[in-house]
Design an enzyme around this catalytic site. Structure first.
Site, PDB file in Angstrom:
ATOM      1  NE  ARG A   1      -8.113  13.068   6.837  1.00 20.05           N
ATOM      2  CZ  ARG A   1      -8.180  12.376   6.070  1.00 20.05           C
ATOM      3  NH1 ARG A   1      -8.771  12.339   4.614  1.00 20.05           N
ATOM      4  NH2 ARG A   1      -6.322  11.431   5.933  1.00 20.05           N
TER       5      ARG A   1
ATOM      6  CD  GLU B   1      -8.020   5.732   5.923  1.00 22.96           C
ATOM      7  OE1 GLU B   1      -6.950   4.685   5.617  1.00 22.96           O
ATOM      8  OE2 GLU B   1      -7.432   7.098   5.972  1.00 22.96           O
TER       9      GLU B   1
ATOM     10  NE  ARG C   1      -0.879   3.686  11.622  1.00 25.66           N
ATOM     11  CZ  ARG C   1      -1.700   4.430  10.394  1.00 25.66           C
ATOM     12  NH1 ARG C   1      -2.560   4.039  10.538  1.00 25.66           N
ATOM     13  NH2 ARG C   1      -1.104   5.241   9.450  1.00 25.66           N
TER      14      ARG C   1
ATOM     15  CD  GLU D   1       1.709   6.456  11.118  1.00 25.39           C
ATOM     16  OE1 GLU D   1       0.767   6.055  12.376  1.00 25.39           O
ATOM     17  OE2 GLU D   1       1.707   6.651   9.650  1.00 25.39           O
TER      18      GLU D   1
ATOM     19  CD  GLU E   1      -0.871   7.812   1.048  1.00 27.15           C
ATOM     20  OE1 GLU E   1      -0.375   8.193   1.922  1.00 27.15           O
ATOM     21  OE2 GLU E   1      -2.190   7.998   0.867  1.00 27.15           O
TER      22      GLU E   1
ATOM     23  CG  ASP F   1      -3.473  10.787   5.343  1.00 29.38           C
ATOM     24  OD1 ASP F   1      -2.111  10.284   6.030  1.00 29.38           O
ATOM     25  OD2 ASP F   1      -4.166   9.877   4.137  1.00 29.38           O
TER      26      ASP F   1
ATOM     27  CD  GLU G   1      -3.021   1.047   1.899  1.00 32.17           C
ATOM     28  OE1 GLU G   1      -3.691  -0.221   2.606  1.00 32.17           O
ATOM     29  OE2 GLU G   1      -3.568   1.666   2.512  1.00 32.17           O
TER      30      GLU G   1
ATOM     31  CD1 TRP H   1     -12.385  10.267  -0.042  1.00 29.82           C
ATOM     32  CD2 TRP H   1     -11.371   9.345   1.585  1.00 29.82           C
ATOM     33  NE1 TRP H   1     -12.792   8.574  -0.050  1.00 29.82           N
ATOM     34  CE2 TRP H   1     -11.840   8.713   0.746  1.00 29.82           C
ATOM     35  CE3 TRP H   1     -11.279   8.522   3.311  1.00 29.82           C
ATOM     36  CZ2 TRP H   1     -12.148   7.397   0.660  1.00 29.82           C
ATOM     37  CZ3 TRP H   1     -11.197   7.449   3.515  1.00 29.82           C
ATOM     38  CH2 TRP H   1     -11.623   6.709   2.956  1.00 29.82           C
TER      39      TRP H   1
ATOM     40  CE  LYS I   1      -1.114   8.105   9.053  1.00 31.73           C
ATOM     41  NZ  LYS I   1      -2.145   8.618   7.816  1.00 31.73           N
TER      42      LYS I   1
ATOM     43  CE  LYS J   1      -6.646   2.440   8.956  1.00 31.72           C
ATOM     44  NZ  LYS J   1      -5.533   3.031   7.008  1.00 31.72           N
TER      45      LYS J   1
END
Lengths: 693, 693
Positions: free
Chosen positions: B350, B300, B333, B401, B407, B379, B173, B555, B374, B296
């Site tokens: 978010r 999601e 996480r 993290e 990405e 993200d 991923e 999202w 994170k 996790k």
């Protein structure tokens, strides 16, 4: 009938060939005489299909198992079936004018004799007999009484073709009703029953040709031409043959390289020509009445003659020569454009492409080549103008290509009855020979005396029990066949036929469903891309709203919306010059923003949001209004259907109710995204102050 | 070295552990004495790894195969290796202050004795010895001479972890460098050599923990906890064990259901608790030093305690109890948010989610639970503020993290050296205990006296020969490890180390590549989403520009651009109130459009395009300028690299040149789409009249 079959029937499997509860049995006076006997004295598999269809229906509709005999006395009652001259009794029953009334090889004559309780179906060919029987059954299923059964029909179009976009892995490109009924695991299926039932459905509407694999021909599909696969292809051909449907294959232009072991696929190369001739011989050895090849070449990354510096005439004529000894056809698609366009390039116009590619070749194609032209210049949008190749090409065989599968029209999750759209296209006046030159007269071959012509369409079926996912989408498959047979039928007539054969005769049902079908295209259009500009869908899968989804892409599909206005300037004066591809008044009407029909305004012109339409609304207010109204109208479909609960089998009612509920929700997504996009972009508020996010 | 190995080396396989042509051999006076002998009298696999690494390097760098002995006389030359007290000779060579200088279990001391030509590496643990040897080699490879080799180092962070997002089908991923080196065909690979080489690379930078499967745990990965798979997992653990790296597994919170045969995964259910205890026993039976679970949950669409009305503390503590007897950790996480948001909903933010979820739980977690947070609240965007959980949570173990895999930062096709970004995050003052409370002091555990803390990051490697696809992306993997070891290292220092070990010491090479690396983040930012607003990428795969790609999605990632302005109002005064999650001056600075740093303006505020930045430019002109300049700077990267042709092995040079050429082209796509989008939307022309389409 087994429980499973019962379940299938309840789920829509029988489509318009089923028997409806509460109709049929015992409703016709003297049914025993009318339906008790079938007299047929020819041995032909297509006539046998006709006979079998009649017997099946007689049992389902009237509870009668007809006896079948080859001869009968003069006063016999029942059904007489055959080609002209096959029996004196038949000829007598049809009357002396039969041969002259039936002008085409596929036409038929039906004559009822009230006194004798006898119906005669005659035709020049077994195919005509089959169509006659299906017509007879259609009349009976839609309320005719036997004594009124007098009809003469000749199909208006020679080629009435279905294109399956099925892949051998079982997937269907742009399929929304399950997997392929033809293939699984890269082999041809062994379940011929389902294919036979499909053939029945198609033949009942008059379809006489089918290409069984996707026009995008990949590795396994390329091998359908090989001796390994041809025996299986022949089995499918045999199924369709019994219903007078010719089988075609889509071919890969690079076959000589991929399966022929050659180093080129150049159509002028002698080895390539020899290879195709030899391949044609193999195919016809396996399938003597094989229809021919359907070809997508030099289009969307498919190989073609361009690779070798040859043109489409070179490319197609070479194949046509290979098929000519067997009477085979090459159907060559005109869906050719630059699919690697730079979005920055405002000169290139995808709408121009088919005309620009093919007009210079008019007259250069052999007479067993047919160009297959999509109805519009883009790609099956909810609204497009008619392709200017219709009326442009004069010396080339043509078929018009429609898309039954609802790629851009709701993917069989939204209701969109497409017959009204097709009717508009067919009735469009091209001015090819002055006023009164509609598309339908070009594609039926009469305007330019074409040797081959007709209709083709991309199927919407898969292995879903009800064939089309959305039960009401069966009306599109049915309607296509009927329109190909006779483009003069109205969308209402076709919908009424379909509804009565599918749901029965109850007037509230017929009226309600017809209203839903007839409104549905307009409803779908109202909450999606406005005023002919098209697209605004999510890339790749093409479902759901995404206003800029194709705006910065390579596909040539733009709306050019900015804070001032929107639309594509395709005028000669200031744009891409596309309007000049039309003839006569069309060129003038489309060139002028004042004259251009509202529904195509943004296809032809870039205008300010404040531009006032013929409707009196500004463009921006039109967008808001139609999107708010579209949602209300989608809710209306749901409500109308809800009103039929109890009048229809629960299973069928439930299936459709579920789709309509999704449509209503998804229509809101369309409404809100489109309205918000344009409100944010224009800064112009809705006059009515409705909620825009 | 075989030809194949030569090829691999030439292609970047050895990364920063290779030998460079033109360096090494014969360049050090008395190399024979310094490197001729290794004296080590402990039997420990990690010390054996250290010894082997030294011997390999001695041969590659100096052409010497050292002899290995357990004892030596007092005047011996060569390398002395071991833990404190393992030999009197070592203790003597290290000097009396050794134990007090090495404060942590993983620290080490290096002492060189010029006269004796002897180097001693001592540590409290074998791991420290290994890190000492790798440090020694780093110094030698970056130009140190043996007599200068005096160092004492202690890692600043306890946990220095890599997360592999590898799936057992071999995919990764967000992986951009080939397939997994761990799995293929839903089994663990048998090729342990590649994993061993990865362990060497990681250990050389100080990494001490790895989770070997994707945090999204699917069917097969769930079964890694079962007796069928544990023996294979144990083989991987053994490889990492020899390099002092603990193995973790990502687990599926629904394991009790999916593989345990239970009907619930409720963390308070006794059967569930028993199942996890029994499973932990199985895991530790197979891998006695197993690190623990990475989780996790409720994120999601992954399962978690919310299903059962439990919170994250309930959920993680239950696992922690199961692991506690073995000293195992639960790394939980915090990437939890509503991924089914309605885009119409302007209240839900978010960015607030992680804080809103976890702050109320501060203090409720068992002391072998660590929250993995994170770096930013969204993200891994090219620019985000720092997560306010850092400085918020005071009584909870935390690791930060980062995402090494690019990405959202060019997917290893664009150059983006991330160490400067990470440095900014680490140096960010949270005001948790007033001014001078940087993130790095929280994640090293010192600020709140956390028992466990440190760094985690998502790896960027795959089975591409050069590990990272883009050769220069190796610097990110290297830099992450180095920064986790010591956050005080500068981005320049780290890049210099990496370049010298990868490309050698030639000054033009070092200067050029360092310049490229140091500029690259800013360059990537300049032509992508502006001023901290983020996203504007194609959905799903996240590559390439799509301004509205996430605008109408579920999202929670919006920019709200309209014809007047752009940005997300996250203020307390008029927006979502997110700014209140920060402490002290940060809350004030972010709340004020006048004070907010330019680079985060659109993250915190919705402003008109004409809003003037601290830079003096308007927002719209800033967008145009940075996008035009970004392309020029991307061209500059390409040109700078071109100037190194001949100074680097052709293969390595060519690899990178190809990526930079793509970047330059793709940067234009970004520039033109973003500029056109905003020009169309705002109607405001570029002051400099440059081409906008």
């Amino acid at each position: 009938m087994s429980e499973k079959e019962n379940g299938k029937q309840a789920a829509g499997y029988d489509a318009w060939l089923g028997t409806l509860e509460g109709t049929g049995k015992g409703t016709i006076e003297g049914a025993g005489a009318w339906f008790g006997t079938v007299i047929v004295n020819e041995q032909h598999e297509v006539i046998e299909s006709a006979r079998a269809e009649w017997c099946k229906a007689a049992e389902e509709l009237y509870g009668i198992q007809p006896s079948v005999s080859q001869t009968a006395g003069e006063g016999a009652s029942g059904l007489l079936l055959g080609t002209f001259g096959s029996s004196a009794l038949l000829d007598e029953a049809l009357g002396p004018d039969a041969s002259s009334a039936v002008t085409g090889p596929e036409g038929f004559l039906i004559r009822a004799d009230r006194e004798r309780r006898r119906i005669a179906v005659g035709a020049k060919t077994p195919a005509g007999v089959l169509y006659g029987v299906f017509h007879l059954l259609r009349l009976l299923r839609t309320g005719a009484v036997p004594e009124e059964l007098n009809a003469v029909e000749n199909p208006v179009n020679g080629l009435r073709m279905i294109n399956q976009w099925d892949n051998m892995d079982g997937s269907i490109e742009r399929g929304y009703a399950g997997k392929s009924i033809f293939y699984e695991n890269n082999r041809i299926t062994e379940n011929l029953d389902r294919i036979r039932d499909y053939a029945r459905l198609l033949a009942s509407t008059g379809i006489n040709a089918i290409a069984i694999n996707n026009v995008n021909v990949h590795r396994y599909e390329t091998m359908l031409l090989t001796k390994e696969y041809l025996p299986d292809v022949a089995k499918i051909a045999a199924v369709f043959r019994a219903y007078a449907i010719k089988l075609f294959l889509s071919i890969n232009y690079a076959s000589p390289l991929e399966i022929g072991g050659l180093s080129t696929a150049d159509p002028l190369d002698p080895n390539v020509r020899a290879w195709w001739k030899s391949t044609a011989a193999d195919v016809y050895a396996a399938i003597p009445d094989f229809g021919g090849f359907l070809v997508k070449a030099d289009s969307e990354n498919r190989p073609g003659p361009f690779t070798y510096g040859r043109d489409h005439a070179d490319g197609s004529n070479m194949l046509a020569e290979a098929l000519q000894p067997y009477g085979g056809l090459v159907i060559w698609r005109c869906f050719v454009y630059n699919c690697k366009q730079d979005w920055r390039d405002r000169q290139t116009d995808r709408a121009r492409a088919a005309y620009d590619h093919f007009m210079p070749l008019d007259g250069r194609f052999l007479d067993n080549v047919i160009l297959q032209i999509k109805n519009g210049p883009m790609d099956f949008q909810v609204r497009e103008p008619v392709s200017p190749l219709f009326g442009g090409l004069e010396a080339t065989n043509q078929v018009i290509e429609f898309q039954i599968t609802q790629e851009y029209t709701g993917q069989q999750r939204h209701l969109c009855y497409l017959v009204p759209q097709w009717k508009e296209v067919l009735d469009f006046d091209t001015y090819a020979k002055g006023e009164g030159s509609p598309v339908k007269r070009i594609v039926d071959g009469s305007m330019f005396g074409s040797r081959h012509s007709g209709f083709a369409a991309v199927s919407n079926i898969g292995d879903d029990t009800n064939w089309t996912g959305h039960l009401l989408a069966q009306a599109n498959l049915y309607g296509f066949g009927r329109l190909a047979w006779n483009p003069e039928l109205s969308a209402e007539e076709i919908s009424r036929e379909w509804i009565r054969q599918t749901f029965g005769a109850e007037e509230q049902v017929v009226r309600t469903v017809m209203g839903m079908l007839m409104d549905s295209w307009s409803i779908y259009e109202s909450y999606t891309a406005p005023l002919g500009v098209g697209w605004m869908v999510n890339p790749d899968h093409h479902y759901g709203p995404n206003v800029d989804g194709y705006e910065y892409s390579k596909w040539g599909t733009y709306h050019f919306a900015d804070c001032h206005g929107i639309g594509v300037d395709r005028t000669v004066a200031t744009g891409t010059g596309y309007t000049a591809q039309y003839k006569g008044r069309n060129a003038e009407v489309y060139e002028s923003p004042a004259d251009c029909p509202d529904e195509l305004l943004l296809f032809f012109h870039h205008v300010p949001y404040t531009h006032r339409l013929h409707s009196g609304k500004t463009v921006i207010q039109h967008i808001y209004n139609t999107h708010f109204e579209g949602v209300e109208r989608a809710d209306g479909l749901k409500e109308a259907w809800a009103g039929l609960a109890g009048s229809l089998p629960d299973e069928l009612h439930g299936q459709v109710a579920e789709r309509l509920a999704h449509q209503a929700v998804h229509a809101r997504e369309w409404r809100d995204i489109i309205n918000t996009y344009f409100y944010r972009k224009s800064g112009i508020a809705d006059e009515q102050g409705r909620t825009i996010y």
